[in-house]
Design an enzyme around this catalytic site. Structure first.
Site, PDB file in Angstrom:
ATOM      1  N   TYR A 226      -5.541 -12.492  11.160  1.00  0.00           N
ATOM      2  CA  TYR A 226      -5.307 -12.346  12.592  1.00  0.00           C
ATOM      3  C   TYR A 226      -6.359 -12.997  13.492  1.00  0.00           C
ATOM      4  CZ  TYR A 226      -8.222  -8.183  11.820  1.00  0.00           C
ATOM      5  OH  TYR A 226      -9.218  -7.330  11.459  1.00  0.00           O
ATOM      6  N   CYS A 437      25.329  33.513  -3.477  1.00  0.00           N
ATOM      7  CA  CYS A 437      24.026  33.496  -2.798  1.00  0.00           C
ATOM      8  C   CYS A 437      24.181  32.775  -1.458  1.00  0.00           C
ATOM      9  CB  CYS A 437      23.021  32.776  -3.693  1.00  0.00           C
ATOM     10  SG  CYS A 437      21.405  32.596  -2.933  1.00  0.00           S
TER      11      CYS A 437
END
Ligand code: IVH
Length: 676
Positions: A226, A437
């Site tokens: 960069y 359940c």
């Protein structure tokens, strides 16, 4: 030509070719030859170097496998210090930064370069006379560690640069690990029983700072360059160095460096904000982690005029994305039973703010995952809100252990219903075997919110699962008592999307009775049966107290459906849900439903010919129940002609007028409410 001369020549050719293909593959991401062809070139080079070890140089592509381990890193002085960056966290702060620097250079036009701020490790690479001579960490900005041997193993770092490059120069960039590379690495570590890295950044830093370069060589590290630190010597004199950052990046690209394809050259600060907004939304789709964007004044001349304050240049700033990770304490581990009976442990956390949202609970996935990551109750842990709906516990901070931490053990029985648990071979989840359940609630909730039921936009499967797993919803009626904060705890979405979900829930209160009946998930009661029940009984209460005879009086309802409806309303729990829905303001009366909302509203049907499946009277009744009307003669108002066997002249007329014609099968499907 002597043997050695021939070998030397061939070695030179091979290196040139391999470097070219390395660049195509690792830097440009656009290979020209197959892996096999590449391997053949490498094999030939290796063989020649084995036969003639005197030809080996550190720049040879064969030398990227990692040199011998060292005791400690040497120190590198940075001739030009590596600065850090100031931060801004909002558009207002960005504009304030822009205003400050604009005031320092009045009347000057400024353009910018926007870059993604990669979350990795800053390094400086020095090239002397065409070769990589030093690779160093940033350190304190003035002195870093010599990690040359490690950086040589990163294939996207050129070991040589073309002739014509400056005699000596330094480039800077960020070494990072891709998300996939990170996951792969952590998976391997888990298999080897090694502690996991909390994020790609830590993994990259750990990999680059290995004393054994052979370990680094195995890590899929990459780099984006960069900036140009400095350049001096011949090449510089021969060629003017570019006057802007953007052109410098182009120049470095031409030297073979890997430059981020996401860089953007913009002329207005508002475009920098647009760039930020775009990547804030899309950061999850990037192949690497970015923690913000970096905005740089493009002109080097303006950069010089603006100068630095402390360690930060004035000409650049980082505009940070909201954080996705934070550390906090794991107070306890709770368990919820999921949609298929699976036991899902979740973390109960000391509340912590991650990217502006307070998190109290987070996912822990499963027992094995907890063990693999070695997460203990009482640990300081790294939590994360990323692409997943539910925040998750990533890893413990082992260095913060006090010895008071407890291991987690899965209970012996289902914590919801006390049922027996099983953990099938090869599966990671422990499951409850009890078919009734409450775990089955998931299916019901998903059905309840679906488009053909209550149509609660924004509550998809993921959110439904999250709400259940976090215990925020225990029955479908609980949806109506959710608060914004509940949602924000779960969702990566902010306030606005949470509000959208709440709005959608609110809107669903006005759904027609038939939808509500359907949404309850009564066995054998499909959308169409629900329509019939709604028109017949007009209110939920009347339906709930209907007798068998009353139910059987509804067209198409037979003993099986009637019994199922009776069984449903006999259950106390179901009656309570109806009460809660009423209490929440869900419409349970047919009256509120505008006739226009019925599926066949505004349609006029004419029946002709013989229907096989049902008597004509019933067909007519059902059209009316679904909001349609039935005409006796074919007119211009007729929208649908239902043609049974031996239809007669009406059919021709319909064809002539272009009216929609349904055969019996299509008609039945329409009555079933499906457009399939
Ligand atoms: S420019 C003066 N550009 O962020 C300019 N830095 O504190 C300094 N970083 O450790 C760096 N991506 O490693 C720049 N596109 C990018 C970057 C970037 C990540 C890191 C850098 C440094 C930190 C800034």
């Amino acid at each position: 030509m002597a043997d050695i001369e021939r070998a030397k020549k061939r070695v030179g050719e091979l290196r040139e070719q391999i470097n070219y293909h390395n660049h195509r593959y690792y830097v440009l991401d656009s290979p020209e030859i197959s892996d096999a062809e590449y391997d053949a070139l490498m094999a030939e080079l290796r063989r020649l170097e084995e036969e003639h070890p005197e030809l080996i140089t550190p720049e040879s592509p064969t030398q990227r496998v990692g040199a011998a381990p060292i005791e400690a890193f040497g120190v590198v002085e940075h001739p030009v210090p590596l600065l850090s960056l100031s931060n801004v966290f909002s558009c207002d702060e960005l504009l304030a930064w822009h205003k400050r620097i604009s005031n320092l250079v009045p009347g000057r036009d400024m353009d910018f370069v926007c870059e993604l701020k990669l979350d990795g490790l800053a390094v400086a690479l020095t090239y002397t006379e065409g070769r990589l001579t030093t690779g160093a960490t940033r350190g304190d900005g003035y002195r870093g560690e010599d990690i040359t041997q490690n950086l040589r193993t990163i294939k996207s770092i050129p070991l040589t640069v073309p002739k014509g490059a400056p005699r000596k120069f330094e480039v800077r960039g960020e070494v990072y690990l891709s998300r996939s590379g990170f996951e792969k690495l952590n998976k391997e570590r888990a298999e080897e029983g090694q502690p996991l890295f909390a994020n790609p950044r830590n993994a990259a830093a750990g990999s680059v700072r290995q004393l054994d370069p052979r370990v680094t060589a195995k890590r899929p590290l990459d780099i984006y360059i960069y900036s140009l630190g400095y350049a001096e010597g011949e090449g510089v004199g021969e060629r003017e160095m570019p006057p802007t950052h953007w052109e410098t990046m182009e120049y470095l690209k031409s030297l073979g460096f890997k430059i981020s394809p996401y860089n953007a050259h913009v002329s207005a600060i508002s475009d920098a904000d647009k760039y930020y907004q775009r990547w804030k939304e899309e950061r999850e789709n990037l192949e690497f982690e970015a923690d913000g964007i970096v905005i740089k004044v493009n002109s080097f001349e303006l950069q010089r005029v603006l100068g630095t304050v402390g360690h930060d240049p004035r000409w650049s700033t980082a505009y940070k994305f909201p954080a996705i990770q934070a550390t906090t304490r794991l107070l306890d581990i709770g368990i919820n039973v999921g949609r298929t009976g699976s036991l899902n442990p979740y973390a109960i956390l000391e509340p912590v703010s991650v990217g502006g949202v307070t998190i109290k609970r987070a996912a822990l996935h499963n027992e094995e995952d907890i063990r693999r990551k070695d997460i203990r109750i009482g640990d300081t842990v790294v939590v994360q809100r990323a692409g997943e709906v539910i925040p998750e516990v990533v890893a413990p901070v082992v260095s913060k252990r006090t010895g008071q931490e407890r291991l987690f053990v899965i209970p012996a029985r289902c914590p919801v219903c006390g049922g027996e648990l099983v953990k099938p071979e090869g599966e990671v989840m422990t499951r409850c075997t009890n078919a009734s359940c409450p775990a089955q609630l998931y299916e019901l909730l998903a059905h309840f919110v679906s488009r053909s039921a209550m149509d609660i936009d924004g509550v998809g499967e993921k959110l439904a699962a999250a709400l259940l797993e976090m215990g925020l919803v225990k029955n479908v009626a609980d949806l109506y008592s959710l608060h914004e904060q509940d949602l924000m705890n779960l969702e990566r979405m902010g306030e606005k999307s949470a509000q959208n979900v709440l709005d959608a829930i609110e809107r669903s209160k006005q759904r027609p009775l038939a939808r509500v009946i359907f949404a309850l998930g009564i066995r054998h009661v499909g959308a169409e049966t629900a329509e019939l029940l709604a028109s017949h009984f007009v209110s939920m209460d009347k339906l709930a107290s209907a007798s068998t005879e009353e139910l059987l009086a509804v067209p198409t309802i037979g003993p099986k459906i009637a019994e199922s409806i009776l069984a449903f309303f006999r259950q106390e729990a179901n009656r309570r849900i109806i009460d809660e829905l009423r209490h929440a303001g869900v419409s349970l009366e047919q009256e509120r439903k505008a006739p226009g909302e019925l599926p066949l509203a505004g349609r006029e049907f004419v029946l002709t010919g013989r229907l096989e499946a049902l008597p004509r009277s019933e067909a007519e009744a059902r059209i009316k129940e679904m909001g349609g009307s039935v005409g006796s003669s074919f007119t211009r108002k007729t929208t649908h002609l239902v043609a049974g066997a031996e239809p007669g002249s009406k059919l021709e007329k319909a064809h002539a007028l272009g009216t929609k014609v349904l055969n019996e099968e299509e008609f039945l499907r329409l009555l079933e409410g499906g457009n399939k």
